[in-house]
Design a protein around this motif. Structure first.
Motif, PDB file in Angstrom:
ATOM      1  N   UNK A   1     -22.952   9.603  -7.388  1.00  0.00           N
ATOM      2  CA  UNK A   1     -24.194   9.770  -7.426  1.00  0.00           C
ATOM      3  C   UNK A   1     -25.336   9.270  -6.406  1.00  0.00           C
ATOM      4  N   UNK A   2     -24.754   7.917  -5.906  1.00  0.00           N
ATOM      5  CA  UNK A   2     -25.473   7.440  -4.750  1.00  0.00           C
ATOM      6  C   UNK A   2     -25.453   8.026  -3.542  1.00  0.00           C
ATOM      7  N   UNK A   3     -24.244   8.635  -3.411  1.00  0.00           N
ATOM      8  CA  UNK A   3     -23.844   9.271  -1.993  1.00  0.00           C
ATOM      9  C   UNK A   3     -24.739  10.636  -1.944  1.00  0.00           C
ATOM     10  N   UNK A   4     -24.855  11.366  -3.191  1.00  0.00           N
ATOM     11  CA  UNK A   4     -25.710  12.446  -3.115  1.00  0.00           C
ATOM     12  C   UNK A   4     -27.134  12.170  -3.012  1.00  0.00           C
ATOM     13  N   UNK A   5     -27.529  10.988  -3.571  1.00  0.00           N
ATOM     14  CA  UNK A   5     -28.948  10.491  -3.470  1.00  0.00           C
ATOM     15  C   UNK A   5     -29.392  10.321  -2.021  1.00  0.00           C
ATOM     16  N   UNK A   6     -28.391   9.706  -1.327  1.00  0.00           N
ATOM     17  CA  UNK A   6     -28.649   9.622  -0.079  1.00  0.00           C
ATOM     18  C   UNK A   6     -28.774  10.730   0.690  1.00  0.00           C
ATOM     19  N   UNK A   7     -27.779  11.742   0.408  1.00  0.00           N
ATOM     20  CA  UNK A   7     -28.172  12.918   1.101  1.00  0.00           C
ATOM     21  C   UNK A   7     -29.348  13.619   0.916  1.00  0.00           C
ATOM     22  N   UNK A   8     -29.920  13.684  -0.429  1.00  0.00           N
ATOM     23  CA  UNK A   8     -31.193  14.191  -0.572  1.00  0.00           C
ATOM     24  C   UNK A   8     -32.345  13.457   0.339  1.00  0.00           C
ATOM     25  N   UNK A   9     -32.280  12.307   0.280  1.00  0.00           N
ATOM     26  CA  UNK A   9     -33.161  11.445   1.182  1.00  0.00           C
ATOM     27  C   UNK A   9     -33.137  12.045   2.493  1.00  0.00           C
ATOM     28  N   UNK A  10     -31.931  12.102   3.135  1.00  0.00           N
ATOM     29  CA  UNK A  10     -31.810  12.641   4.543  1.00  0.00           C
ATOM     30  C   UNK A  10     -32.688  13.985   4.439  1.00  0.00           C
ATOM     31  N   UNK A  11     -32.039  14.695   3.546  1.00  0.00           N
ATOM     32  CA  UNK A  11     -32.650  16.211   3.866  1.00  0.00           C
ATOM     33  C   UNK A  11     -34.089  16.216   3.745  1.00  0.00           C
ATOM     34  N   UNK A  12     -34.819  15.469   2.803  1.00  0.00           N
ATOM     35  CA  UNK A  12     -36.140  15.561   2.702  1.00  0.00           C
ATOM     36  C   UNK A  12     -36.988  14.821   3.822  1.00  0.00           C
ATOM     37  N   UNK A  13     -36.213  13.738   4.417  1.00  0.00           N
ATOM     38  CA  UNK A  13     -36.730  13.290   5.586  1.00  0.00           C
ATOM     39  C   UNK A  13     -36.676  14.168   6.903  1.00  0.00           C
ATOM     40  N   UNK A  14     -35.637  15.026   6.757  1.00  0.00           N
ATOM     41  CA  UNK A  14     -35.582  16.198   8.034  1.00  0.00           C
ATOM     42  C   UNK A  14     -36.547  17.180   7.698  1.00  0.00           C
ATOM     43  N   UNK A  15     -36.868  17.714   6.564  1.00  0.00           N
ATOM     44  CA  UNK A  15     -37.998  18.682   6.062  1.00  0.00           C
ATOM     45  C   UNK A  15     -39.234  18.085   6.398  1.00  0.00           C
ATOM     46  N   UNK A  16     -39.489  16.761   6.167  1.00  0.00           N
ATOM     47  CA  UNK A  16     -40.971  16.208   6.364  1.00  0.00           C
ATOM     48  C   UNK A  16     -40.903  16.263   7.867  1.00  0.00           C
ATOM     49  N   UNK A  17     -40.214  15.806   8.623  1.00  0.00           N
ATOM     50  CA  UNK A  17     -40.221  15.728  10.101  1.00  0.00           C
ATOM     51  C   UNK A  17     -40.412  16.847  10.826  1.00  0.00           C
ATOM     52  N   UNK A  18     -39.767  17.966  10.152  1.00  0.00           N
ATOM     53  CA  UNK A  18     -39.798  19.515  10.562  1.00  0.00           C
ATOM     54  C   UNK A  18     -41.227  20.101  10.452  1.00  0.00           C
ATOM     55  N   UNK A  19     -41.765  19.629   9.373  1.00  0.00           N
ATOM     56  CA  UNK A  19     -43.118  19.945   9.183  1.00  0.00           C
ATOM     57  C   UNK A  19     -44.299  19.328   9.920  1.00  0.00           C
ATOM     58  N   UNK A  20     -43.947  17.880  10.349  1.00  0.00           N
ATOM     59  CA  UNK A  20     -44.760  17.336  11.193  1.00  0.00           C
ATOM     60  C   UNK A  20     -44.989  17.866  12.648  1.00  0.00           C
ATOM     61  N   UNK A  21     -43.666  18.251  13.142  1.00  0.00           N
ATOM     62  CA  UNK A  21     -43.624  18.793  14.461  1.00  0.00           C
ATOM     63  C   UNK A  21     -44.136  20.284  14.427  1.00  0.00           C
ATOM     64  N   UNK A  22     -44.333  20.861  13.273  1.00  0.00           N
ATOM     65  CA  UNK A  22     -45.164  22.185  13.559  1.00  0.00           C
ATOM     66  C   UNK A  22     -46.722  22.132  13.267  1.00  0.00           C
ATOM     67  N   UNK A  23     -47.104  20.808  13.041  1.00  0.00           N
ATOM     68  CA  UNK A  23     -48.574  20.703  13.058  1.00  0.00           C
ATOM     69  C   UNK A  23     -49.138  20.522  14.465  1.00  0.00           C
ATOM     70  N   UNK A  24     -50.037  21.472  14.604  1.00  0.00           N
ATOM     71  CA  UNK A  24     -50.784  21.671  16.099  1.00  0.00           C
ATOM     72  C   UNK A  24     -51.779  20.414  15.986  1.00  0.00           C
ATOM     73  N   UNK A  25     -51.710  19.848  17.655  1.00  0.00           N
ATOM     74  CA  UNK A  25     -52.688  18.762  17.914  1.00  0.00           C
ATOM     75  C   UNK A  25     -54.212  19.588  17.975  1.00  0.00           C
ATOM     76  N   UNK A  26     -55.047  18.863  17.060  1.00  0.00           N
ATOM     77  CA  UNK A  26     -56.551  19.224  17.317  1.00  0.00           C
ATOM     78  C   UNK A  26     -57.247  18.107  18.237  1.00  0.00           C
ATOM     79  N   UNK A  27     -57.718  18.639  19.586  1.00  0.00           N
ATOM     80  CA  UNK A  27     -57.924  17.960  20.498  1.00  0.00           C
ATOM     81  C   UNK A  27     -59.211  17.092  20.046  1.00  0.00           C
ATOM     82  N   UNK A  28     -60.150  17.592  19.320  1.00  0.00           N
ATOM     83  CA  UNK A  28     -61.368  17.045  18.856  1.00  0.00           C
ATOM     84  C   UNK A  28     -61.095  16.028  17.744  1.00  0.00           C
ATOM     85  N   UNK A  29     -59.912  15.828  17.361  1.00  0.00           N
ATOM     86  CA  UNK A  29     -59.522  14.677  16.394  1.00  0.00           C
ATOM     87  C   UNK A  29     -58.993  13.578  16.946  1.00  0.00           C
TER      88      UNK A  29
END
Length: 202
Positions: A165-193
């Motif tokens: 159970x702990x092993x698969x929980x860690x897998x889920x954490x890694x997957x969630x972190x990878x998805x969050x990072x991918x979303x951040x990388x897709x955000x365009x930088x707004x120069x005005x901000x």
């Protein structure tokens, strides 16, 4: 189950004697007079090896030398099982190994240093940090739990132990972190901000 094991260098093909010993992630076992043997049995399931093979296996970047960071990795000082150990104690541990095998105070241990130390009767000390967990998430789970309590015919429904159970929980954490990072990388930088003092070429 798909395994993810370390690739062994060609010089390690001679290591053929495997054991059924399985290590614990607890670090409160009695100190060993020959920590390298304990490490090889518990972490790699290898009972018969020579000093050259041990050196090659733990020369992670194949540079022909051991660096302080490689000693940290071999002793499992970066593993979560030693997360509560202070940085000072970890540095003291690395320093103790270098005092034994880096006779020239070069800041690294090459194969000749290692073999000369072994020939002189020196051994890697048991510094009280466990058997040296230095595999990735999948490797550590497989070698310390799956091989001992499960088999090739194990189904997903059978994986109900706390370690599973702990092993698969860690897998889920890694997957969630990878998805969050991918979303951040897709955000365009707004120069005005961006505050003026941090702007360049905008």
């Amino acid at each position: 189950m798909v395994t993810k094991l370390f690739g062994f260098a060609a010089g390690l093909l001679a290591l053929s004697a495997l054991t059924n010993a399985h290590g614990s992630h607890s670090n409160d076992e009695a100190p060993s007079d020959d920590w390298a043997t304990r490490h090889m049995i518990e972490e790699h399931h290898i009972a018969s090896f020579d000093p050259t093979s041990f050196f090659i296996l733990h020369d992670y970047d194949s540079s022909g030398t051991w660096t302080p960071e490689e000693i940290r990795k071999t002793y499992g000082l970066n593993d979560e099982s030693n997360a509560g150990v202070s940085e000072e104690k970890k540095q003291d541990a690395v320093r103790a190994v270098f005092e034994l095998f880096d006779a020239g105070n070069t800041g690294f241990i090459d194969r000749e240093d290692w073999l000369a130390g072994i020939a002189a009767g020196k051994r890697l000390p048991d510094l009280g940090f466990g058997p040296g967990h230095h595999g990735d998430l999948e490797y550590e789970y497989e070698i310390h739990h799956f091989e001992q309590y499960h088999g090739d015919d194990t189904t997903e429904a059978d994986l109900t132990h706390p370690e599973d159970i702990e092993h698969f929980r860690k897998h889920d954490e890694q997957e969630d972190a990878a998805i969050a990072l991918e979303k951040l990388e897709q955000i365009q930088v707004v120069a005005g901000n961006i505050p003026q003092k941090f702007r360049r070429n905008f």
